[in-house]
Motif scaffolding. Structure first.
Motif, PDB file in Angstrom:
ATOM      1  N   PHE A  85      71.377 -23.358  25.011  1.00  0.00           N
ATOM      2  CA  PHE A  85      71.084 -22.526  25.968  1.00  0.00           C
ATOM      3  C   PHE A  85      70.295 -23.015  27.215  1.00  0.00           C
ATOM      4  CE2 PHE A  85      69.715 -18.772  28.428  1.00  0.00           C
ATOM      5  CZ  PHE A  85      71.152 -18.421  29.022  1.00  0.00           C
ATOM      6  N   CYS A  86      70.676 -22.808  28.480  1.00  0.00           N
ATOM      7  CA  CYS A  86      69.792 -23.388  29.675  1.00  0.00           C
ATOM      8  C   CYS A  86      69.645 -21.901  30.388  1.00  0.00           C
ATOM      9  CB  CYS A  86      70.761 -24.119  30.596  1.00  0.00           C
ATOM     10  SG  CYS A  86      69.781 -24.629  32.059  1.00  0.00           S
ATOM     11  N   GLY A  87      68.281 -21.859  30.575  1.00  0.00           N
ATOM     12  CA  GLY A  87      67.738 -20.718  31.449  1.00  0.00           C
ATOM     13  C   GLY A  87      66.288 -20.359  30.968  1.00  0.00           C
ATOM     14  N   TRP A  88      66.407 -19.131  30.364  1.00  0.00           N
ATOM     15  CA  TRP A  88      64.926 -18.543  30.037  1.00  0.00           C
ATOM     16  C   TRP A  88      64.132 -19.305  28.938  1.00  0.00           C
ATOM     17  CZ3 TRP A  88      63.876 -17.808  24.925  1.00  0.00           C
ATOM     18  CH2 TRP A  88      64.918 -17.610  24.206  1.00  0.00           C
ATOM     19  N   PRO A  89      64.821 -20.280  28.369  1.00  0.00           N
ATOM     20  CA  PRO A  89      63.923 -20.978  27.390  1.00  0.00           C
ATOM     21  C   PRO A  89      62.923 -21.979  28.431  1.00  0.00           C
ATOM     22  CG  PRO A  89      66.144 -20.971  26.382  1.00  0.00           C
ATOM     23  CD  PRO A  89      66.170 -20.093  27.954  1.00  0.00           C
ATOM     24  N   GLY A 125      61.101  -5.017  39.500  1.00  0.00           N
ATOM     25  CA  GLY A 125      59.981  -5.556  40.564  1.00  0.00           C
ATOM     26  C   GLY A 125      60.501  -6.406  41.628  1.00  0.00           C
ATOM     27  N   ASP A 126      60.253  -7.631  41.851  1.00  0.00           N
ATOM     28  CA  ASP A 126      60.904  -8.271  42.859  1.00  0.00           C
ATOM     29  C   ASP A 126      62.123  -9.155  42.387  1.00  0.00           C
ATOM     30  OD1 ASP A 126      59.996 -10.357  41.160  1.00  0.00           O
ATOM     31  OD2 ASP A 126      58.604 -11.325  42.421  1.00  0.00           O
ATOM     32  N   ALA A 127      62.761  -8.863  41.143  1.00  0.00           N
ATOM     33  CA  ALA A 127      63.844  -9.413  40.843  1.00  0.00           C
ATOM     34  C   ALA A 127      63.978 -11.092  41.206  1.00  0.00           C
ATOM     35  CB  ALA A 127      65.260  -8.775  41.225  1.00  0.00           C
ATOM     36  N   ALA A 128      62.946 -11.806  40.955  1.00  0.00           N
ATOM     37  CA  ALA A 128      62.769 -13.144  41.254  1.00  0.00           C
ATOM     38  C   ALA A 128      63.113 -14.175  40.317  1.00  0.00           C
ATOM     39  CB  ALA A 128      61.636 -13.503  41.762  1.00  0.00           C
ATOM     40  N   GLY A 129      63.691 -13.583  39.013  1.00  0.00           N
ATOM     41  CA  GLY A 129      63.977 -14.565  37.882  1.00  0.00           C
ATOM     42  C   GLY A 129      65.318 -15.375  38.418  1.00  0.00           C
ATOM     43  N   TRP A 130      65.234 -16.680  38.032  1.00  0.00           N
ATOM     44  CA  TRP A 130      66.558 -17.325  38.524  1.00  0.00           C
ATOM     45  C   TRP A 130      67.235 -17.671  37.233  1.00  0.00           C
ATOM     46  CZ3 TRP A 130      67.632 -20.617  42.996  1.00  0.00           C
ATOM     47  CH2 TRP A 130      67.069 -20.074  44.063  1.00  0.00           C
ATOM     48  N   TRP A 131      68.777 -17.450  37.454  1.00  0.00           N
ATOM     49  CA  TRP A 131      69.883 -17.679  36.413  1.00  0.00           C
ATOM     50  C   TRP A 131      70.779 -18.737  36.804  1.00  0.00           C
ATOM     51  CZ3 TRP A 131      71.465 -13.332  32.999  1.00  0.00           C
ATOM     52  CH2 TRP A 131      70.401 -12.384  32.631  1.00  0.00           C
ATOM     53  N   SER A 132      71.237 -19.303  35.683  1.00  0.00           N
ATOM     54  CA  SER A 132      72.371 -20.483  35.781  1.00  0.00           C
ATOM     55  C   SER A 132      73.615 -19.814  35.136  1.00  0.00           C
ATOM     56  CB  SER A 132      72.069 -21.803  35.359  1.00  0.00           C
ATOM     57  OG  SER A 132      71.135 -22.337  36.190  1.00  0.00           O
ATOM     58  N   PRO A 158      72.432 -22.073  41.196  1.00  0.00           N
ATOM     59  CA  PRO A 158      71.277 -21.221  40.782  1.00  0.00           C
ATOM     60  C   PRO A 158      71.215 -20.230  41.517  1.00  0.00           C
ATOM     61  CG  PRO A 158      70.692 -23.180  40.973  1.00  0.00           C
ATOM     62  CD  PRO A 158      72.108 -23.488  41.250  1.00  0.00           C
ATOM     63  N   ALA A 159      70.851 -18.802  40.898  1.00  0.00           N
ATOM     64  CA  ALA A 159      70.458 -17.852  41.991  1.00  0.00           C
ATOM     65  C   ALA A 159      69.515 -16.928  41.371  1.00  0.00           C
ATOM     66  CB  ALA A 159      71.647 -17.232  42.257  1.00  0.00           C
ATOM     67  N   PRO A 160      68.791 -16.349  42.079  1.00  0.00           N
ATOM     68  CA  PRO A 160      67.600 -15.070  41.384  1.00  0.00           C
ATOM     69  C   PRO A 160      68.317 -14.020  41.327  1.00  0.00           C
ATOM     70  CG  PRO A 160      67.491 -15.421  44.114  1.00  0.00           C
ATOM     71  CD  PRO A 160      68.399 -16.526  43.571  1.00  0.00           C
ATOM     72  N   VAL A 161      68.135 -13.061  40.336  1.00  0.00           N
ATOM     73  CA  VAL A 161      68.399 -11.983  40.109  1.00  0.00           C
ATOM     74  C   VAL A 161      68.621 -10.945  41.501  1.00  0.00           C
ATOM     75  CG1 VAL A 161      67.964  -9.660  38.886  1.00  0.00           C
ATOM     76  CG2 VAL A 161      67.595 -11.922  37.828  1.00  0.00           C
ATOM     77  N   THR A 191      60.734 -10.390  31.754  1.00  0.00           N
ATOM     78  CA  THR A 191      60.530 -11.687  31.946  1.00  0.00           C
ATOM     79  C   THR A 191      61.934 -12.377  32.486  1.00  0.00           C
ATOM     80  OG1 THR A 191      58.842 -12.043  30.438  1.00  0.00           O
ATOM     81  CG2 THR A 191      60.350 -14.102  30.835  1.00  0.00           C
ATOM     82  N   LEU A 192      63.029 -11.918  31.968  1.00  0.00           N
ATOM     83  CA  LEU A 192      64.219 -12.378  32.434  1.00  0.00           C
ATOM     84  C   LEU A 192      64.687 -12.037  33.897  1.00  0.00           C
ATOM     85  CD1 LEU A 192      66.876 -11.214  29.237  1.00  0.00           C
ATOM     86  CD2 LEU A 192      66.263 -13.473  30.128  1.00  0.00           C
ATOM     87  N   MET A 193      64.237 -10.823  34.155  1.00  0.00           N
ATOM     88  CA  MET A 193      64.489 -10.482  35.487  1.00  0.00           C
ATOM     89  C   MET A 193      63.603 -10.858  36.457  1.00  0.00           C
ATOM     90  SD  MET A 193      67.622  -9.104  35.135  1.00  0.00           S
ATOM     91  CE  MET A 193      68.545  -8.156  34.025  1.00  0.00           C
ATOM     92  N   THR A 194      62.372 -11.341  36.314  1.00  0.00           N
ATOM     93  CA  THR A 194      61.226 -11.623  37.430  1.00  0.00           C
ATOM     94  C   THR A 194      60.704 -12.863  37.027  1.00  0.00           C
ATOM     95  OG1 THR A 194      59.584 -10.757  35.883  1.00  0.00           O
ATOM     96  CG2 THR A 194      60.680  -9.243  37.318  1.00  0.00           C
ATOM     97  N   GLN A 195      60.825 -13.748  35.962  1.00  0.00           N
ATOM     98  CA  GLN A 195      60.249 -14.970  35.957  1.00  0.00           C
ATOM     99  C   GLN A 195      61.179 -16.077  35.219  1.00  0.00           C
ATOM    100  OE1 GLN A 195      56.665 -14.362  33.264  1.00  0.00           O
ATOM    101  NE2 GLN A 195      55.686 -13.244  34.732  1.00  0.00           N
ATOM    102  N   ALA A 196      62.292 -15.655  34.897  1.00  0.00           N
ATOM    103  CA  ALA A 196      63.162 -16.635  34.146  1.00  0.00           C
ATOM    104  C   ALA A 196      63.430 -18.049  35.054  1.00  0.00           C
ATOM    105  CB  ALA A 196      64.662 -16.062  33.762  1.00  0.00           C
ATOM    106  N   ARG A 197      63.848 -18.969  34.684  1.00  0.00           N
ATOM    107  CA  ARG A 197      64.022 -20.309  35.349  1.00  0.00           C
ATOM    108  C   ARG A 197      65.603 -20.769  35.060  1.00  0.00           C
ATOM    109  NH1 ARG A 197      59.422 -18.761  36.882  1.00  0.00           N
ATOM    110  NH2 ARG A 197      57.823 -20.430  37.659  1.00  0.00           N
ATOM    111  N   ALA A 198      66.044 -21.295  36.146  1.00  0.00           N
ATOM    112  CA  ALA A 198      67.616 -21.733  36.049  1.00  0.00           C
ATOM    113  C   ALA A 198      67.716 -23.504  35.795  1.00  0.00           C
ATOM    114  CB  ALA A 198      68.395 -21.564  37.395  1.00  0.00           C
ATOM    115  N   GLY A 199      68.687 -23.910  35.691  1.00  0.00           N
ATOM    116  CA  GLY A 199      68.911 -25.392  35.481  1.00  0.00           C
ATOM    117  C   GLY A 199      69.679 -26.060  36.258  1.00  0.00           C
ATOM    118  N   SER A 200      69.317 -27.476  36.415  1.00  0.00           N
ATOM    119  CA  SER A 200      70.157 -28.309  37.304  1.00  0.00           C
ATOM    120  C   SER A 200      71.120 -28.998  36.530  1.00  0.00           C
ATOM    121  CB  SER A 200      69.235 -29.480  37.978  1.00  0.00           C
ATOM    122  OG  SER A 200      69.788 -30.411  38.481  1.00  0.00           O
ATOM    123  N   ASN A 201      72.430 -29.268  36.935  1.00  0.00           N
ATOM    124  CA  ASN A 201      73.525 -30.078  36.380  1.00  0.00           C
ATOM    125  C   ASN A 201      73.541 -31.544  36.650  1.00  0.00           C
ATOM    126  OD1 ASN A 201      74.721 -30.160  38.668  1.00  0.00           O
ATOM    127  ND2 ASN A 201      76.046 -28.434  37.972  1.00  0.00           N
TER     128      ASN A 201
END
Length: 316
Positions: free
Chosen positions: A121-125, A203-210, A240-243, A277-287
């Motif tokens: 899985f790519c994202g929050w890890p 919060g700021d919904a700044a977590g990023w998802w792929s 990739p985009a923020p929540v 954490t998922l919604m505010t701090q998660a990171r996305a991935g590059s392909n």
């Protein structure tokens, strides 16, 4: 080639098996339940029945199949859309990432299999430091929220076991967050929660998802089967985009009201630190690595078009 697909009736397996068959490969599809064997045969493959957590039955199935390559797509995602009970929801999938991969690797050694492709899985890890979009070279989270720890430990185990195997070439595909008809964010329960405004902007919904359409996951896996590359690859779309961007957009596509905002303290109390954490701090991935080394390009390049297409076909 002769390919053994473990998890042939899952979200990725259902699309992967016919792709491999159409590419001229002989495919043996594994399912845990005899009732699903006919569905595998209908896709043009042979069917094998075994429990991924039973070492003896997996050994017999793999040795009997005599494959050149094994693809590990075994998961149990029932209830996975309930993010609050994350640890419980992924308990069986985590056993399949640990015990299950051990059984496949052991059977592969006995059967002389030379290559194994496994899903991750790519994202929050990824570690919650630095920029929002990560490459395969970036570290995983050294201190995840408690509710994520067993799952992240299982992901680490699978990746190390597959890439570090000394008797075969291993490749790990870190898929983005799945979606498709009845899958991922379009799971029936998730759609209902969104329409009832029960998925807030925290919060700021700044977590990023792929994200990744399940059909693109199958296409990437079919390519990986035929390549000689090894190692770990992010398999995600180009956008990739923020929540704060994707969640309101998805609500609009579902003809739902805009998600309300919840303060971090309240969300932590009601849903847990891991959901915050998922919604505010998660990171996305590059392909980029998958593009350059596997030659893979997502057909659905952005969740924006993909979400809209799936949403347009939903009832209600």
């Amino acid at each position: 080639m002769r390919i053994f697909v473990a998890g042939a009736t899952g979200a990725v397996g259902r699309g992967l098996v016919p792709l491999l068959v159409s590419n001229g490969h002989e495919v043996v599809g594994l399912t845990r339940t005899p009732e699903k064997a006919e569905a595998i045969r209908a896709l043009g493959a042979q069917a094998a029945v075994a429990d991924g957590l039973d070492a003896d039955s997996i050994r017999r199935a793999v040795v009997s199949a005599r494959p050149d390559i094994i693809v590990h797509e075994m998961t149990d995602l029932r209830g996975a859309s309930d993010l609050r009970a994350f640890d419980r929801s992924f308990a069986t999938s985590n056993r399949l990432r640990t015990e299950g991969v051990d059984h496949l690797l052991s059977a592969a050694r006995e059967a002389g299999v030379k290559r194994l492709v496994a899903q991750s899985f790519c994202g929050w890890p990824y570690a919650r430091t630095g920029g929002p979009v990560k490459s395969e070279e970036d570290p995983l989270d050294p201190d995840p929220p408690q509710e994520f720890r067993r799952t992240l430990d299982a992901i680490r185990y699978l990746e190390a076991a597959v890439v570090g195997a000394d008797h075969l070439a291993g490749i790990v595909l870190r898929y983005g967050a799945f979606y498709g008809e009845g899958t991922g964010v379009f799971d029936g329960s998730m759609v209902g929660e969104l329409r009832r405004r029960r998925v807030p902007l925290i919060g700021d919904a700044a977590g990023w998802w792929s994200f990744l359409h399940v059909d693109d996951a199958a296409r990437a896996t079919a390519i990986a089967v035929e390549r000689t590359c090894t190692g770990i690859y992010n398999i995600v779309d180009d956008d990739p985009a923020p929540v704060s961007t994707w969640l309101p957009a998805l609500a609009r596509m579902l003809n739902a009201k805009r998600p309300f905002r919840a303060p971090v303290w309240l969300a932590r109390l009601m849903a847990g630190d891991h959901v915050v954490t998922l919604m505010t701090q998660a990171r996305a991935g590059s392909n980029a690595k998958a593009r350059n080394q596997l030659g893979w390009r997502p057909v659905v390049s952005s969740w924006r078009e993909g979400f809209a297409d799936v949403a347009a076909r939903l009832p209600g």
